[in-house]
Design a protein around this motif. Structure first.
Motif, PDB file in Angstrom:
ATOM      1  N   LEU A   1       0.870  -1.336  -0.045  1.00  0.00           N
ATOM      2  CA  LEU A   1       0.154  -0.020  -0.068  1.00  0.00           C
ATOM      3  C   LEU A   1       1.061   1.274  -0.064  1.00  0.00           C
ATOM      4  N   GLU A   2       2.052   1.254   0.684  1.00  0.00           N
ATOM      5  CA  GLU A   2       2.819   2.357   0.623  1.00  0.00           C
ATOM      6  C   GLU A   2       3.469   2.533  -0.869  1.00  0.00           C
ATOM      7  N   LYS A   3       3.698   1.449  -1.579  1.00  0.00           N
ATOM      8  CA  LYS A   3       4.188   1.651  -2.865  1.00  0.00           C
ATOM      9  C   LYS A   3       3.273   1.931  -3.937  1.00  0.00           C
ATOM     10  N   ASN A   4       1.796   1.303  -3.982  1.00  0.00           N
ATOM     11  CA  ASN A   4       0.884   1.497  -4.743  1.00  0.00           C
ATOM     12  C   ASN A   4      -0.245   2.530  -4.478  1.00  0.00           C
ATOM     13  N   GLY A   5      -0.361   3.037  -3.372  1.00  0.00           N
ATOM     14  CA  GLY A   5      -1.258   3.960  -2.625  1.00  0.00           C
ATOM     15  C   GLY A   5      -2.173   3.230  -1.745  1.00  0.00           C
ATOM     16  N   SER A   6      -2.763   4.144  -1.008  1.00  0.00           N
ATOM     17  CA  SER A   6      -3.571   3.477  -0.021  1.00  0.00           C
ATOM     18  C   SER A   6      -5.119   2.921  -0.285  1.00  0.00           C
ATOM     19  N   ALA A   7      -5.498   3.313  -1.455  1.00  0.00           N
ATOM     20  CA  ALA A   7      -6.683   2.747  -2.068  1.00  0.00           C
ATOM     21  C   ALA A   7      -6.675   1.436  -2.377  1.00  0.00           C
ATOM     22  N   TYR A   8      -7.831   0.549  -2.059  1.00  0.00           N
ATOM     23  CA  TYR A   8      -7.789  -0.630  -2.545  1.00  0.00           C
ATOM     24  C   TYR A   8      -8.997  -1.197  -2.681  1.00  0.00           C
ATOM     25  N   ASP A   9      -9.237  -2.281  -3.494  1.00  0.00           N
ATOM     26  CA  ASP A   9     -10.503  -2.879  -3.624  1.00  0.00           C
ATOM     27  C   ASP A   9     -10.393  -4.414  -3.622  1.00  0.00           C
ATOM     28  N   PHE A  10     -11.641  -5.105  -3.316  1.00  0.00           N
ATOM     29  CA  PHE A  10     -11.546  -6.508  -3.399  1.00  0.00           C
ATOM     30  C   PHE A  10     -10.400  -7.350  -4.104  1.00  0.00           C
ATOM     31  N   ASP A  11     -10.296  -6.678  -5.317  1.00  0.00           N
ATOM     32  CA  ASP A  11      -9.131  -7.560  -6.369  1.00  0.00           C
ATOM     33  C   ASP A  11      -7.757  -7.066  -5.989  1.00  0.00           C
ATOM     34  N   THR A  12      -7.678  -5.866  -5.589  1.00  0.00           N
ATOM     35  CA  THR A  12      -6.290  -5.721  -4.969  1.00  0.00           C
ATOM     36  C   THR A  12      -5.745  -6.412  -3.613  1.00  0.00           C
ATOM     37  N   LEU A  13      -6.940  -6.609  -2.872  1.00  0.00           N
ATOM     38  CA  LEU A  13      -6.541  -7.641  -1.816  1.00  0.00           C
ATOM     39  C   LEU A  13      -6.192  -8.951  -1.980  1.00  0.00           C
ATOM     40  N   GLU A  14      -6.643  -9.444  -3.189  1.00  0.00           N
ATOM     41  CA  GLU A  14      -6.161 -10.772  -3.670  1.00  0.00           C
ATOM     42  C   GLU A  14      -4.621 -10.740  -4.137  1.00  0.00           C
ATOM     43  N   LYS A  15      -4.123  -9.768  -4.640  1.00  0.00           N
ATOM     44  CA  LYS A  15      -2.933  -9.418  -5.091  1.00  0.00           C
ATOM     45  C   LYS A  15      -2.005  -9.210  -3.695  1.00  0.00           C
ATOM     46  N   ILE A  16      -2.478  -8.525  -2.704  1.00  0.00           N
ATOM     47  CA  ILE A  16      -1.820  -8.222  -1.640  1.00  0.00           C
ATOM     48  C   ILE A  16      -1.524  -9.681  -0.920  1.00  0.00           C
ATOM     49  N   ILE A  17      -2.712 -10.684  -0.927  1.00  0.00           N
ATOM     50  CA  ILE A  17      -2.702 -11.830  -0.100  1.00  0.00           C
ATOM     51  C   ILE A  17      -1.438 -12.688  -0.988  1.00  0.00           C
ATOM     52  N   ILE A  18      -1.647 -12.840  -2.045  1.00  0.00           N
ATOM     53  CA  ILE A  18      -0.867 -13.647  -3.008  1.00  0.00           C
ATOM     54  C   ILE A  18       0.677 -13.048  -2.663  1.00  0.00           C
ATOM     55  N   GLY A  19       1.049 -11.801  -2.677  1.00  0.00           N
ATOM     56  CA  GLY A  19       2.443 -10.917  -2.118  1.00  0.00           C
ATOM     57  C   GLY A  19       2.733 -11.318  -0.756  1.00  0.00           C
ATOM     58  N   HIS A  20       1.677 -11.515   0.191  1.00  0.00           N
ATOM     59  CA  HIS A  20       1.932 -11.530   1.506  1.00  0.00           C
ATOM     60  C   HIS A  20       2.588 -13.131   1.898  1.00  0.00           C
ATOM     61  N   LYS A  21       1.823 -14.174   1.164  1.00  0.00           N
ATOM     62  CA  LYS A  21       2.317 -15.610   1.018  1.00  0.00           C
ATOM     63  C   LYS A  21       3.593 -15.656   0.562  1.00  0.00           C
ATOM     64  N   SER A  22       3.911 -15.133  -0.405  1.00  0.00           N
ATOM     65  CA  SER A  22       5.312 -15.061  -1.263  1.00  0.00           C
ATOM     66  C   SER A  22       6.441 -14.440  -0.268  1.00  0.00           C
ATOM     67  N   HIS A  23       6.107 -13.428   0.509  1.00  0.00           N
ATOM     68  CA  HIS A  23       6.951 -12.549   1.227  1.00  0.00           C
ATOM     69  C   HIS A  23       7.114 -13.512   2.692  1.00  0.00           C
ATOM     70  N   GLN A  24       6.311 -14.087   3.188  1.00  0.00           N
ATOM     71  CA  GLN A  24       6.471 -15.007   4.228  1.00  0.00           C
ATOM     72  C   GLN A  24       7.284 -16.185   4.019  1.00  0.00           C
ATOM     73  N   GLN A  25       6.970 -16.648   2.937  1.00  0.00           N
ATOM     74  CA  GLN A  25       7.649 -17.961   2.349  1.00  0.00           C
ATOM     75  C   GLN A  25       9.063 -17.830   2.240  1.00  0.00           C
ATOM     76  N   LYS A  26       9.373 -16.459   1.840  1.00  0.00           N
ATOM     77  CA  LYS A  26      10.988 -16.151   1.920  1.00  0.00           C
ATOM     78  C   LYS A  26      11.729 -16.502   3.279  1.00  0.00           C
ATOM     79  N   ALA A  27      10.695 -15.834   4.312  1.00  0.00           N
ATOM     80  CA  ALA A  27      11.523 -15.669   5.795  1.00  0.00           C
ATOM     81  C   ALA A  27      11.290 -17.237   5.967  1.00  0.00           C
TER      82      ALA A  27
END
Length: 172
Positions: free
Chosen positions: A41-67
């Motif tokens: 959200l800091e990179k892409n702006g604070s506005a989001y919708d339901f489809d944006t949350l799907e992208k965030i969830i996928i990114g979140h999973k990938s980000h945590q998998q690295k750790a």
């Protein structure tokens, strides 16, 4: 890898999750994953919708998998999909079809649930200053429903850290 303990710092906004995740990771000198949604959200702006949350969830999973991949015995994760489920239901009244199945895959998570007893800190990405206790209860209810191990962490920042350390001892 089976013995890897995945400790999720979960709870409502402005309850010290990010601070506690980093502090515990540094204290134990183990990998930790900070909150991916904030980066997005800091990179892409604070506005989001339901489809944006799907992208965030996928990114979140990938980000945590690295750790997780860098970890040997212990890893700290700032939130997990339970937070996303609650977020989606609160904002949109629905969740993505895949989220329940993905939550099932996270059945090895252990929770430190942060109680909203520290002052709210305003932030352009935070949305819920007035219902933190309700969000805490939603998180607690979901963790209990899924029968996941948890401990509630309370107190000011110093106490919160000490209480988190004590709570971690209970999981041994």
């Amino acid at each position: 890898m089976d013995s890897l303990k995945k400790i999720v710092i979960s709870g409502p906004e402005s309850t010290g999750k990010s601070w506690l995740t980093k502090k515990l990771g540094e204290h134990f000198q183990v990998p930790f994953a900070d909150e991916y949604a904030r980066h997005y959200l800091e990179k892409n702006g604070s506005a989001y919708d339901f489809d944006t949350l799907e992208k965030i969830i996928i990114g979140h999973k990938s980000h945590q998998q690295k750790a997780i991949q860098r970890a040997e015995n212990l890893v700290f994760l700032d939130t997990d999909l339970l937070n996303f489920k609650i977020w989606e239901e609160l904002v949109f009244g629905k969740t993505h079809d895949f989220i329940e199945k993905e939550i099932e895959k996270e059945n090895d998570h252990i929770y430190l649930l942060t109680y909203p007893d520290i002052p709210w800190e305003s932030d352009p990405l935070r949305e819920n200053p007035d219902n933190r206790l309700e969000l805490f209860e939603l998180s607690l209810d979901l963790i209990k429903k899924l029968n996941r191990p948890y401990q509630v962490v309370k107190g000011d920042f110093d106490d919160r850290f000490e209480n988190a350390l004590s709570a971690l001892e209970a999981f041994h």
